[in-house]
Write an enzyme that holds these catalytic residues in place. Structure first.
Site, PDB file in Angstrom:
ATOM      1  CD  GLU A 145      29.978  13.818  58.344  1.00  0.00           C
ATOM      2  OE1 GLU A 145      29.101  14.244  58.460  1.00  0.00           O
ATOM      3  OE2 GLU A 145      31.233  13.599  59.127  1.00  0.00           O
ATOM      4  CB  SER A 198      28.309  28.570  60.243  1.00  0.00           C
ATOM      5  OG  SER A 198      28.183  28.278  58.960  1.00  0.00           O
ATOM      6  CB  SER A 199      23.637  27.062  57.685  1.00  0.00           C
ATOM      7  OG  SER A 199      24.457  26.198  57.176  1.00  0.00           O
ATOM      8  CG  ASP A 219      24.160  19.717  60.225  1.00  0.00           C
ATOM      9  OD1 ASP A 219      24.871  18.678  60.547  1.00  0.00           O
ATOM     10  OD2 ASP A 219      24.343  20.454  58.960  1.00  0.00           O
TER      11      ASP A 219
HETATM   12  C1  GLA Z   1      25.842  18.548  56.352  1.00  0.00           C
HETATM   13  C2  GLA Z   1      24.117  18.527  56.220  1.00  0.00           C
HETATM   14  C3  GLA Z   1      23.936  17.304  57.335  1.00  0.00           C
HETATM   15  C4  GLA Z   1      24.596  15.912  56.969  1.00  0.00           C
HETATM   16  C5  GLA Z   1      26.176  16.249  56.863  1.00  0.00           C
HETATM   17  C6  GLA Z   1      26.816  15.193  56.155  1.00  0.00           C
HETATM   18  O1  GLA Z   1      26.188  19.031  57.329  1.00  0.00           O
HETATM   19  O2  GLA Z   1      23.489  19.580  56.696  1.00  0.00           O
HETATM   20  O3  GLA Z   1      22.426  17.151  57.415  1.00  0.00           O
HETATM   21  O4  GLA Z   1      24.175  15.504  55.756  1.00  0.00           O
HETATM   22  O5  GLA Z   1      26.184  17.319  55.863  1.00  0.00           O
HETATM   23  O6  GLA Z   1      26.754  14.008  57.146  1.00  0.00           O
END
Ligand code: GLA
Length: 388
Positions: free
Chosen positions: A34, A130-131, A175
């Site tokens: 994370e 969701s984005s 993501d």
């Molecule tokens: C969000 C961001 C990702 C990542 C996470 C944390 O989801 O869009 O790119 O940095 O936070 O791990």
């Protein structure tokens, strides 16, 4: 909602007799790794069976008409393709608009408008992407509708670029990568420095992945998120004065220990420690999974949470409580997932304990906070695709 209902609703909303094509992008949950996708680290997400549907057909003019079943109040948003710019009043539609604009700016031949109808079943602002899911749903729709010659990897990169520039959220690539590339029954181990990746089978034996939504919407995330990026950049700069590295996650734990005196700012030091140790935890947790050692995998998840709470300071008391309750109720491991400041936790729970887990964690969470928690027993999914 099933596909036929969505198709009928599309026809109704856009007053059309013709059937639209249907596209889908999943959301994702990050198993571990994370806040290190912008530090060149390893991340380990999988796609989930919640996501965003996009239904579309071409229009005869150059107007894009966008509608979301989730935000009926905003109605149909109409924008001419020559005239797309960020507008707060477009609200959710700034995500798909960013994608359309980014493709046009990159020189892809978008030569007419589209009617696009969206429906998503991912809770918004809950850390389940969701984005990225609506971005990927949009970009595969445009690829197919306009026959664009573009690879999945380029669609992923452009979706990230769109969110970074059009929406001004400086997210990493995890993501979009997870929503685009994921494979059912596998986690994706992604090296965010090189973008090389490996599918790792999720042999979870008699355990399940449970997502618990704290139902605290991420407040202020974007500014806090961008602040963390700055802190990590400062730490990297301090290391770079002496060490030949490109990203924080180029450092091993040992190198961190030997060189931590290079960072004067105690906050930056904590952020760097999280990034470097989280990277190693991710590598170790995939090894543990490959060896069938779920106990160790769970332990590393919990350690990840502690680091996100104490060193990276992106957790909130409700997420900490959910993790505590999960562990009290025999979860093998539990951690907050996603950007933090609200949203969800992810827990590994043995199948015969799921009912009790949900009952007890749910009750105690409500008793202590007054909020209701939602639980999802996750199944994994494939990446963004055409549904018909
Ligand atoms: C969000 C961001 C990702 C990542 C996470 C944390 O989801 O869009 O790119 O940095 O936070 O791990």
């Amino acid at each position: 909602m099933n596909k036929t209902t969505l198709i009928n609703d599309f026809k109704n909303i856009f007053k059309s007799d013709l059937n639209p094509k249907v596209y889908f992008s999943p959301g994702r949950v990050n198993l571990i790794g994370e806040h290190i996708d912008y530090n060149g680290g390893y991340v380990f997400p999988c796609a989930i069976n919640l996501g965003t549907y996009a239904l579309s057909k071409k229009t005869k003019d150059s107007t894009f008409k966008l509608y979301s079943k989730n935000f009926e109040n905003t109605g149909i948003i109409k924008v001419n393709l020559e005239n797309i710019s960020y507008n707060p009043k477009y609200d959710w539609a700034n995500y798909p608009l960013g994608i359309i604009k980014t493709l046009i700016d990159e020189g892809y031949n978008i030569n007419s408008g589209l009617d696009i109808y969206f429906y998503g079943d991912i809770p918004n602002g809950a850390g389940l992407s969701s984005s990225a899911s609506i971005e990927l749903a949009t970009i595969i729709t445009l690829k197919d509708m306009f026959n664009l010659d573009i690879s999945m990897l380029d669609m992923i990169k452009l979706s990230q670029k769109s969110e970074n520039t059009f929406n001004n959220v400086k997210c990493g690539i995890m993501d979009q990568f997870a929503c685009g590339m994921a494979k059912k029954n596998y986690g994706t181990l992604l090296n965010t420095n090189t973008l090389s990746y490996k599918y790792v089978p999720l042999y979870l034996k008699d355990t399940s992945i449970i997502i618990t939504n704290s139902n605290i919407k991420r407040g202020l995330t974007d500014s806090k998120y961008n602040e963390r990026i700055k802190e990590c950049k400062r730490a990297l700069k301090a290391f770079k004065k002496v060490l030949d590295i490109n990203t924080l996650c180029d450092l091993t734990e040992q190198q961190f220990k030997e060189n931590k005196h290079l960072i004067n700012n105690p906050l930056d030091l904590k952020r760097a420690r999280h990034a470097i140790y989280e990277n190693q935890r991710t590598i170790n947790s995939v090894k543990a999974l490959n060896n069938g050692n779920l106990k160790l995998f769970g332990k590393l998840m919990t350690k990840s949470h502690i680091s996100l709470k104490d060193d990276y300071e992106v957790s909130i008391k409700e997420l900490d409580l959910l993790v505590d309750l999960a562990l009290k109720n025999k979860a093998i491991g539990s951690r907050m997932t996603g950007a933090g400041f609200g949203g969800c936790t992810i827990s590994l729970v043995s199948k015969d304990n799921i009912k009790n887990f949900i009952k007890n964690v749910g009750n105690e969470y409500t008793k202590e906070t007054g909020y209701k928690a939602d639980f999802y027993i996750v199944t994994t999914d494939d990446g963004a695709r055409i549904l018909q």
